[in-house]
Write an enzyme that holds these catalytic residues in place. Structure first.
Site, PDB file in Angstrom:
ATOM      1  CE  LYS A 601      -1.824  -1.762   3.825  1.00  0.00           C
ATOM      2  NZ  LYS A 601      -3.161  -1.842   3.270  1.00  0.00           N
ATOM      3  CE  LYS A 607      -2.306   4.091   2.952  1.00  0.00           C
ATOM      4  NZ  LYS A 607      -3.586   3.422   2.645  1.00  0.00           N
ATOM      5  CE  LYS A 713      -7.346  -4.241  -5.224  1.00  0.00           C
ATOM      6  NZ  LYS A 713      -6.514  -3.039  -5.286  1.00  0.00           N
TER       7      LYS A 713
HETATM    8  C1  26V Z   1      -4.312  12.292   0.243  1.00  0.00           C
HETATM    9  C2  26V Z   1      -3.390  13.065   0.890  1.00  0.00           C
HETATM   10  C3  26V Z   1      -3.081  14.388   0.326  1.00  0.00           C
HETATM   11  C4  26V Z   1      -2.345  15.281   1.272  1.00  0.00           C
HETATM   12  C5  26V Z   1      -1.313  14.568   2.088  1.00  0.00           C
HETATM   13  C6  26V Z   1      -1.808  13.356   2.809  1.00  0.00           C
HETATM   14  C7  26V Z   1      -2.782  12.562   2.040  1.00  0.00           C
HETATM   15  C8  26V Z   1      -3.112  11.295   2.481  1.00  0.00           C
HETATM   16  C9  26V Z   1      -4.011  10.533   1.814  1.00  0.00           C
HETATM   17  C10 26V Z   1      -4.622  11.035   0.697  1.00  0.00           C
HETATM   18  C11 26V Z   1      -5.555  10.162  -0.046  1.00  0.00           C
HETATM   19  C12 26V Z   1      -6.951  10.524   0.046  1.00  0.00           C
HETATM   20  C13 26V Z   1      -7.874   9.750  -0.784  1.00  0.00           C
HETATM   21  C14 26V Z   1      -7.639   8.263  -0.857  1.00  0.00           C
HETATM   22  O1  26V Z   1      -6.889   7.767  -1.667  1.00  0.00           O
HETATM   23  N1  26V Z   1      -8.320   7.517  -0.040  1.00  0.00           N
HETATM   24  C15 26V Z   1      -8.317   6.063  -0.085  1.00  0.00           C
HETATM   25  O2  26V Z   1      -9.458   5.670  -0.843  1.00  0.00           O
HETATM   26  C16 26V Z   1      -9.575   4.269  -0.945  1.00  0.00           C
HETATM   27  C17 26V Z   1     -10.762   4.003  -1.857  1.00  0.00           C
HETATM   28  O3  26V Z   1     -11.931   4.414  -1.236  1.00  0.00           O
HETATM   29  C18 26V Z   1      -9.733   3.657   0.419  1.00  0.00           C
HETATM   30  O4  26V Z   1      -9.799   2.253   0.279  1.00  0.00           O
HETATM   31  C19 26V Z   1      -8.579   4.028   1.308  1.00  0.00           C
HETATM   32  O5  26V Z   1      -8.801   3.565   2.616  1.00  0.00           O
HETATM   33  C20 26V Z   1      -8.407   5.535   1.324  1.00  0.00           C
HETATM   34  O6  26V Z   1      -7.239   5.915   2.018  1.00  0.00           O
END
Ligand code: 26V
Length: 865
Positions: A601, A607, A713
């Site tokens: 991941k 995480k 998965k």
């Molecule tokens: C974005 C950012 C941007 C700023 C810095 C820190 C940070 C950390 C994480 C993210 C990602 C946000 C959106 C994302 O990818 N979420 C993921 O979406 C998946 C599908 O729904 C989900 O399975 C994951 O748990 C979730 O983290």
């Protein structure tokens, strides 16, 4: 000492695909060859597969590939490179795909069907060839055809670069959803950005991550089709003029400074068994040439070119999830660019039948916002309807608020998008006006009515955050506008409602709902684990990939030795294949009989890859003290990219590699422990790792992982979850049984409680073993000559307060590992648990998620083609 992979035929055989074509008789032989208990498993005899494929179809496919090699690729059988063969295979597939696409589009046009438009800044498609062949039910035919041409299908398909147009879970979810939308025959279009460079390619040098550009279409992508007839011109920048009509009514006229050309590239998404073919339309930015003629004619040839490259920068690169503020302007421009192009496309199609009568718009069009990234589509639709189609603000709002829905994917405050107002003033002044109007109507028409005179509440719920730098809160705009707002797992949806948007939930109690994520079983089981797929064909019938619930039939055999042996034999063969990949990629020998413990991941503190690492270090210490310790051999496998500016995440990668280097070369521990960091984790690598996993590490701090999808998965492929009660883990163990997994750690409520007074030093001082491994990070044991090279991790865990409670969960995590080691020694018990995990994942097919969206959110009917 380094353990060698068994030098049998099976050990040398690439990929699990071999097993898929075995006859039942061969499988029974394999089952007999599998051992009963703890004894090391012998490799199954790699009998030549007897393939029951249609000879005529093979001949036809061969002829088609040879024809394309000559007439499409322009080479000959003698001279063709593997890349050329791959291109010819794709061209052969496209013959059929475009026919199916036309049928799909004709049916939808004829019936004027309602459709969903999935707006996402990311689509992590990975490779398409094996998946498309599988969905066309042509994989076996293609394999045989290529074999007769002297080629190995796996080698040919390795030529395909991953389409890595996404960061991780959110992007891959969008890709799985496209597969399910097509398979389940829901009318849809996916809209995104045609990034020239996808997520960076990760190189590891001396244990450290380096980012390299990912030019996935350097030599062209044979799956995509450019559609010049659907090009759009997108205005940007400039100013707004207020005009007063003779009757005194005021209107706004936007005078943009630039126009950007949006060029659509279509990627057909083939539904399983030729159901329907959906379109993923990705927009590439180009300079709108006509716009630069003035500069050009004035002799500014170079300036004109410079302006061109600026506009073409918009779709140049995918932003990695990053904590940096830099590049904000470009990212907002990207978001606006693809939303504006997509909406114009939606309107164009709608008007083909509705001729600018918008009374049917909300009946025909559903728009899904994949996180807040496409939020700007909201004011853009308002603007198009008001400024270009002449509707009133209220009429436009009525349509807009009935068309949009929003999915939230994270609660992390730093990931919730807020854009400075000054950027809107500069890039999107008219959109800002519209946002102010929406906000004003909401604050006066809704908030003031429920909380009269409560300015604090207004400030909290407003789309605009006041302060030195005023900001537009994109999530608030989404919630205010959308018909439905969903989270992606039960617990996450609950937290979205209770903790993130409690007041909004008070205003609109039915707006909030849950749709638990899912993954496509076509890619994540049928294509990537052909051995297990063959077993399901036998037990559940040939339709299981359309109805994953039917896999539960295998559960009835979970206690039967024959099936346990067969299941574990398939797992073993997948581990042999992965061991070979590991050797090729990082030169480490791993024993396929060892327990394969997998954490794959994005790298993020929440995480907790560092929790895993601390445990590995403690295990290493224990083994150094007692090399004959009675535990199974274990291989810890990591795959993770860190955002380029996320220093601590990069330090954790470095630490994993430093520990791996030491552990893997320490003869004293007799090969009982291996640690492998596989570089450049991506979809195609996941497809090799996941079928071979025994343990699935899902160890986020409870409350932080919205859902997770690798958990699904891995479980589907027979791995046991070692994880916290977070995200979809909770629902996974609900189906698979807590007794068949290893749950540990603080719950969401306990995390909330502990955070009030957490002091990591208490755990450090109270646990000698934990203290020892943390202090080990400060020495130069793992980084000879460089003491302190790993100290930033210790610093974050102690001096920076351990924000994700790693130390608090350490003891419980270790205890969960001990349970896993115990169970692994009992092969029958383990096999039973693995079978039950795989057989009970029906709920986590993305088909189920898509049916939920269609029923609860989109009000969408499936259309037989
Ligand atoms: C974005 C950012 C941007 C700023 C810095 C820190 C940070 C950390 C994480 C993210 C990602 C946000 C959106 C994302 O990818 N979420 C993921 O979406 C998946 C599908 O729904 C989900 O399975 C994951 O748990 C979730 O983290």
């Amino acid at each position: 000492m380094a353990t060698k992979a068994p030098a049998t035929k099976t050990a040398a055989a690439p990929k699990a695909a071999k097993t898929a074509t075995k006859t039942t008789a061969t499988k029974t032989t394999a089952a007999k060859a599998a051992p009963a208990k703890a004894a090391p498993v012998k490799a199954a005899p790699a009998k030549a597969a007897s393939v029951a494929v249609d000879k005529a179809a093979v001949e036809q496919f061969k002829a088609s590939v040879l024809n394309h090699l000559r007439t499409t690729i322009g080479t000959s059988q003698e001279k063709a490179s593997k890349l050329a063969w791959w291109q010819a295979v794709v061209a052969s597939c496209n013959e059929e795909i475009f026919g199916l696409l036309t049928d799909t589009q004709k049916t939808h046009a004829k019936n004027d069907t309602r459709a969903v438009h999935y707006l996402s800044a990311e689509f992590l498609m990975g490779r398409l060839t094996v998946n498309n062949l599988t969905n066309l039910e042509k994989f076996e035919v293609a394999r045989e055809a290529l074999k007769e041409l002297g080629l190995d299908i796996n080698e040919v398909c390795e030529e395909e670069p991953d389409m890595a147009l996404g960061n991780g879970g959110l992007g891959r979810l969008a890709a799985c959803f496209m597969d399910s939308l097509a398979t389940c025959n829901y009318p849809c279009v996916g809209y995104g950005i045609h990034y020239e460079n996808g997520l960076f390619r990760q190189e590891i040098q001396s244990g450290k991550q380096f980012e390299r550009p990912d030019s996935w279409r350097e030599y062209g992508c044979p799956w995509e089709v450019c559609r010049p007839e659907s090009v759009q011109n997108i205005p940007l920048g400039g100013y707004v003029e207020t005009q007063t009509a003779p009757d005194g009514t005021k209107s706004s006229v936007w005078h943009p400074a630039t126009v950007i050309k949006a060029v659509p590239w279509d990627i057909p998404v083939v539904g399983y068994r030729k159901s329907s073919v959906a379109i993923l339309r990705l927009w590439e930015s180009r300079a709108a040439e006509s716009f630069n003629w003035d500069v050009f004619n004035a002799g500014g040839y170079v300036d004109a070119q410079a302006e061109k490259s600026l506009t073409e920068t918009i779709s140049k690169v995918l932003y990695p999830n990053d904590s940096t503020e830099a590049g904000k302007e470009l990212r907002l421009t990207q978001q606006y660019f693809f939303c504006a192009a997509s909406l114009r496309d939606i309107l164009r199609r709608y008007n083909r039948t509705h001729h600018h009568d918008y009374s049917e718009f909300a009946k025909k069009i559903a728009i899904q916002l994949n996180d807040t990234h496409p939020t700007i589509a909201i004011p853009e639709l308002m603007r198009l309807l008001i400024d270009e189609e002449g509707l009133s603000f209220d009429a436009a709002w009525d349509i807009t608020s009935k068309s949009f829905n929003y999915t939230n994917h994270t609660l992390l405050p730093e990931a919730l998008e807020k854009w400075p107002v000054y950027l809107f003033e500069k890039l999107l002044p008219r959109h800002l006006e519209i946002i102010y109007m929406i906000n004003h109507n909401f604050l006066t028409g809704v908030v003031d009515k429920i909380w009269p005179g409560n300015n604090e509440m207004k400030a909290k719920l407003s789309v605009i955050e006041e302060g030195d730098c005023r900001k537009v809160r994109m999530a608030n705009l989404c919630v205010i506008t959308s018909g439905r707002v969903n989270g992606v797992a039960k617990i996450h949806s609950q937290l979205v409602k209770d903790d993130l948007f409690p007041e909004y939930a008070q205003i609109w109690k039915d707006k909030f709902c849950n749709v638990t994520n899912g993954v496509t079983p076509r890619r994540w089981l049928l294509s990537c684990n052909r051995g297990l797929a063959a077993l399901y064909n036998e037990v559940s019938g040939k339709d299981w990939a359309l109805n994953l619930d039917s896999c539960s039939k295998l559960k009835a055999y979970a206690d039967k030795k024959e099936y346990q042996d067969r299941f574990m034999q398939i797992k073993y063969e997948n581990k042999v294949a992965l061991a070979k990949t590991i050797k090729e990629l990082v030169g480490v020998d791993v024993d396929p009989n060892a327990m394969f413990d997998v954490q794959v991941k994005r790298l993020h503190e929440y995480k907790r890859q560092h929790l895993n690492l601390l445990y590995i270090m403690s295990l290493y210490r224990a083994l150094l003290e007692n090399p004959d310790m009675d535990i199974p051999s274990q291989v810890f496998i990591f795959g993770a990219k860190a955002a380029p500016a996320y220093t601590l995440a990069k330090d954790i990668i470095y630490a994993i590699n430093a520990v791996a280097d030491k552990v893997n070369n320490d003869l004293r521990i007799k090969g009982k422990l291996k640690v492998v960091f596989l570089p450049n984790y991506r979809v195609s690598l996941a497809e090799k790792i996941i079928p071979a996993a025994d343990i699935s590490e899902q160890i986020s701090t409870a409350g932080y992982e919205a859902s997770g999808t690798s958990n699904m998965k891995l479980s589907m492929n027979g791995a046991l979850t070692l994880g916290t009660m977070d995200g979809a883990n909770i629902e996974i163990v609900d189906f698979a049984g807590i007794e068949n997994n290893f749950i540990f750690g603080l719950s969401v409520d306990e995390v909330k409680e502990l955070k009030k007074h957490y002091n990591p030093w208490d755990y450090y001082n109270g646990n000698q073993e934990l203290k020892a491994v943390i202090d080990w990070l400060d020495t130069d044991y793992f980084t000879p000559g460089q003491p302190g090279a790993l100290s930033s991790i210790k610093n974050s865990l102690l001096n920076l307060g351990d924000p994700f409670l790693v130390l608090a969960d350490f003891a419980s995590y270790k205890e969960a590992h001990q349970r896993a080691q115990q169970m692994y020694k009992d092969k029958a018990r383990w096999a039973k648990a693995a079978i039950i995990n795989s057989a009970t994942m029906g709920n986590f097919s993305s088909d189920r998620s898509i049916h939920d969206y269609a029923r609860d959110i989109w009000n969408l009917k499936s259309q037989k083609i």
